[in-house]
Design a protein around this motif. Structure first.
Motif, mmCIF file in Angstrom:
data_model
loop_
_atom_site.group_PDB
_atom_site.id
_atom_site.type_symbol
_atom_site.label_atom_id
_atom_site.label_comp_id
_atom_site.label_asym_id
_atom_site.label_seq_id
_atom_site.Cartn_x
_atom_site.Cartn_y
_atom_site.Cartn_z
ATOM 1 N N MET A 1 0.669 -1.381 -0.057
ATOM 2 C CA MET A 1 -0.025 0.049 0.121
ATOM 3 C C MET A 1 0.862 1.231 0.067
ATOM 4 O O MET A 1 1.756 1.392 0.961
ATOM 5 C CB MET A 1 -0.891 0.070 1.333
ATOM 6 N N SER A 2 0.684 2.287 -0.987
ATOM 7 C CA SER A 2 1.510 3.320 -1.154
ATOM 8 C C SER A 2 0.806 4.743 -0.462
ATOM 9 O O SER A 2 -0.367 4.719 -0.608
ATOM 10 C CB SER A 2 1.847 3.632 -2.606
ATOM 11 N N PHE A 3 1.695 5.353 0.243
ATOM 12 C CA PHE A 3 1.002 6.736 0.831
ATOM 13 C C PHE A 3 1.406 7.754 -0.065
ATOM 14 O O PHE A 3 1.384 8.870 0.290
ATOM 15 C CB PHE A 3 1.612 6.697 2.292
ATOM 16 N N ASP A 4 2.002 7.594 -1.107
ATOM 17 C CA ASP A 4 2.464 8.675 -1.976
ATOM 18 C C ASP A 4 1.444 9.717 -2.076
ATOM 19 O O ASP A 4 0.280 9.621 -2.529
ATOM 20 C CB ASP A 4 2.802 8.264 -3.349
ATOM 21 N N LEU A 5 1.755 11.064 -1.721
ATOM 22 C CA LEU A 5 0.849 12.276 -1.985
ATOM 23 C C LEU A 5 -0.175 12.407 -0.846
ATOM 24 O O LEU A 5 -0.903 13.237 -0.892
ATOM 25 C CB LEU A 5 0.369 12.430 -3.310
ATOM 26 N N ASP A 6 -0.162 11.380 0.030
ATOM 27 C CA ASP A 6 -1.011 11.310 1.019
ATOM 28 C C ASP A 6 -0.879 12.537 1.898
ATOM 29 O O ASP A 6 0.331 12.787 2.350
ATOM 30 C CB ASP A 6 -1.155 9.994 2.023
ATOM 31 N N PRO A 7 -1.769 13.182 2.787
ATOM 32 C CA PRO A 7 -1.669 14.284 3.574
ATOM 33 C C PRO A 7 -0.738 13.800 5.063
ATOM 34 O O PRO A 7 -1.377 12.420 5.258
ATOM 35 C CB PRO A 7 -2.928 15.054 4.200
ATOM 36 N N CYS A 8 0.122 14.487 5.621
ATOM 37 C CA CYS A 8 0.607 13.729 6.847
ATOM 38 C C CYS A 8 0.985 14.944 7.865
ATOM 39 O O CYS A 8 1.066 16.162 7.532
ATOM 40 C CB CYS A 8 1.829 12.994 6.403
ATOM 41 N N ARG A 9 1.336 14.488 8.978
ATOM 42 C CA ARG A 9 1.932 15.430 10.071
ATOM 43 C C ARG A 9 3.049 14.943 10.834
ATOM 44 O O ARG A 9 2.967 13.710 11.049
ATOM 45 C CB ARG A 9 0.687 16.087 11.011
ATOM 46 N N VAL A 10 3.992 15.747 11.095
ATOM 47 C CA VAL A 10 5.070 15.366 11.830
ATOM 48 C C VAL A 10 5.335 16.007 13.207
ATOM 49 O O VAL A 10 5.134 17.178 13.210
ATOM 50 C CB VAL A 10 6.502 15.697 10.840
ATOM 51 N N PHE A 11 5.419 15.192 14.055
ATOM 52 C CA PHE A 11 5.289 15.570 15.480
ATOM 53 C C PHE A 11 6.960 15.189 16.148
ATOM 54 O O PHE A 11 7.507 14.219 15.637
ATOM 55 C CB PHE A 11 4.294 14.902 16.493
ATOM 56 N N ALA A 12 7.452 16.092 17.116
ATOM 57 C CA ALA A 12 8.491 15.631 17.764
ATOM 58 C C ALA A 12 8.085 14.623 18.961
ATOM 59 O O ALA A 12 6.991 14.352 18.899
ATOM 60 C CB ALA A 12 9.265 16.954 18.633
ATOM 61 N N GLY A 21 2.362 18.330 5.906
ATOM 62 C CA GLY A 21 2.452 18.408 4.503
ATOM 63 C C GLY A 21 1.933 17.156 3.891
ATOM 64 O O GLY A 21 0.636 16.868 4.039
ATOM 65 N N PHE A 22 2.717 16.389 2.903
ATOM 66 C CA PHE A 22 2.391 15.128 2.287
ATOM 67 C C PHE A 22 3.350 14.339 2.008
ATOM 68 O O PHE A 22 4.704 14.761 2.182
ATOM 69 C CB PHE A 22 1.496 15.607 1.219
ATOM 70 N N VAL A 23 3.199 12.967 1.887
ATOM 71 C CA VAL A 23 4.052 11.984 1.495
ATOM 72 C C VAL A 23 4.639 12.391 0.216
ATOM 73 O O VAL A 23 3.980 11.949 -0.715
ATOM 74 C CB VAL A 23 3.696 10.557 1.698
ATOM 75 N N ARG A 24 5.845 12.580 -0.307
ATOM 76 C CA ARG A 24 6.412 12.640 -1.343
ATOM 77 C C ARG A 24 6.857 11.476 -1.974
ATOM 78 O O ARG A 24 6.740 11.031 -3.110
ATOM 79 C CB ARG A 24 7.633 13.818 -1.335
ATOM 80 N N GLU A 25 7.484 10.510 -0.972
ATOM 81 C CA GLU A 25 7.798 9.302 -1.368
ATOM 82 C C GLU A 25 7.847 8.309 -0.442
ATOM 83 O O GLU A 25 7.900 8.608 0.687
ATOM 84 C CB GLU A 25 9.458 9.386 -2.273
ATOM 85 N N ALA A 35 7.064 19.205 3.316
ATOM 86 C CA ALA A 35 6.257 20.107 4.338
ATOM 87 C C ALA A 35 5.693 21.180 3.735
ATOM 88 O O ALA A 35 6.480 22.083 3.063
ATOM 89 C CB ALA A 35 7.243 20.469 5.650
ATOM 90 N N ASP A 36 4.290 21.622 3.979
ATOM 91 C CA ASP A 36 3.730 22.797 3.340
ATOM 92 C C ASP A 36 3.922 23.799 4.316
ATOM 93 O O ASP A 36 3.794 24.859 4.000
ATOM 94 C CB ASP A 36 2.308 22.531 2.959
ATOM 95 N N HIS A 37 3.746 23.697 5.514
ATOM 96 C CA HIS A 37 3.632 24.445 6.805
ATOM 97 C C HIS A 37 4.350 23.878 7.878
ATOM 98 O O HIS A 37 4.817 22.608 8.295
ATOM 99 C CB HIS A 37 2.171 24.718 7.240
#
Length: 209
Positions: A1-12, A21-25, A35-37
């Protein structure tokens, strides 16, 4: 299952939200995030992190990870370890610009024709609600019937106006869907994620072209 271009959030590791942002690869047990923001401090290679990906198939999937790349707007994450996967759909919405004409409202189960039609623009959509732009203010608590065309196959929905905010174009109204079928909710969720992928792919093509 690919996540390519799916939206995502990154946390510490502490739980602080750092980037959206989104999953680029996606490769093996790693992700490259565009990362968009940015909302917090930056991550360094070797730092522990948590990434949440909104998948059309699995919902919100959360992984523990280690930062493998941290440059400009890109974050590489490796050693993914699944923490949880839940169908949390309300957090995902997509911007749109879809004009509609509203002709009916509801009081309880009673369908009532408006004295004058309302011309509105759907400015974003999620599986659980949308925002309407209108030249006039709509009273909070109003239930409106809308023939929503976003998914390609028109569906009749009822939206409950929760709040409004004035802006340069008139008023933006936050609405939630009421009495929506599970199938219509699934169709909207699939549309939202597909449209996010399409818009991001379009932006990437423009940047790389």
């Amino acid at each position: 299952m690919s996540f390519d271009l799916d939206p995502c959030r990154v946390f510490a590791e502490s739980g602080e939200l750092l980037a959206e942002g989104f999953v680029r690869e996606q490769e093996d047990d790693g992700l490259l995030v565009e990362a968009d923001h940015f909302t917090g401090s930056w991550l360094e290679e070797g730092d522990a992190a948590v990434v949440q990906v909104m998948s059309a198939v699995r919902g919100e999937v959360t992984y523990d990870a280690v930062v493998t790349l941290s440059v400009a707007r890109r974050i590489g994450l490796g050693g993914l370890r699944l923490r949880e996967a839940v169908q949390k759909r309300s957090a995902v919405r997509v911007p749109t610009s879809l004009p509609h004409r509203v002709t009916h409202r509801y009081e309880g189960r009673e369908r009532i024709e408006l004295d004058e039609p309302l011309d509105v623009v759907v400015i974003d959509v999620s599986a659980h609600g949308l925002r309407l732009q209108c030249g006039q203010q709509i009273e909070a608590g109003t239930d409106l019937e809308l023939e929503l065309t976003a998914t390609g196959t028109p569906m009749t929905v009822i939206v409950h106006v929760l709040r409004s905010m004035d802006n340069r174009q008139g008023y933006a109204h936050g609405c939630t869907f009421v009495r929506m079928s599970e199938k219509d909710e699934d169709d909207l969720f699939t549309f939202v994620l597909a449209e996010q992928r399409r818009q991001r792919a379009q932006r990437m093509d423009a940047l790389e072209g």
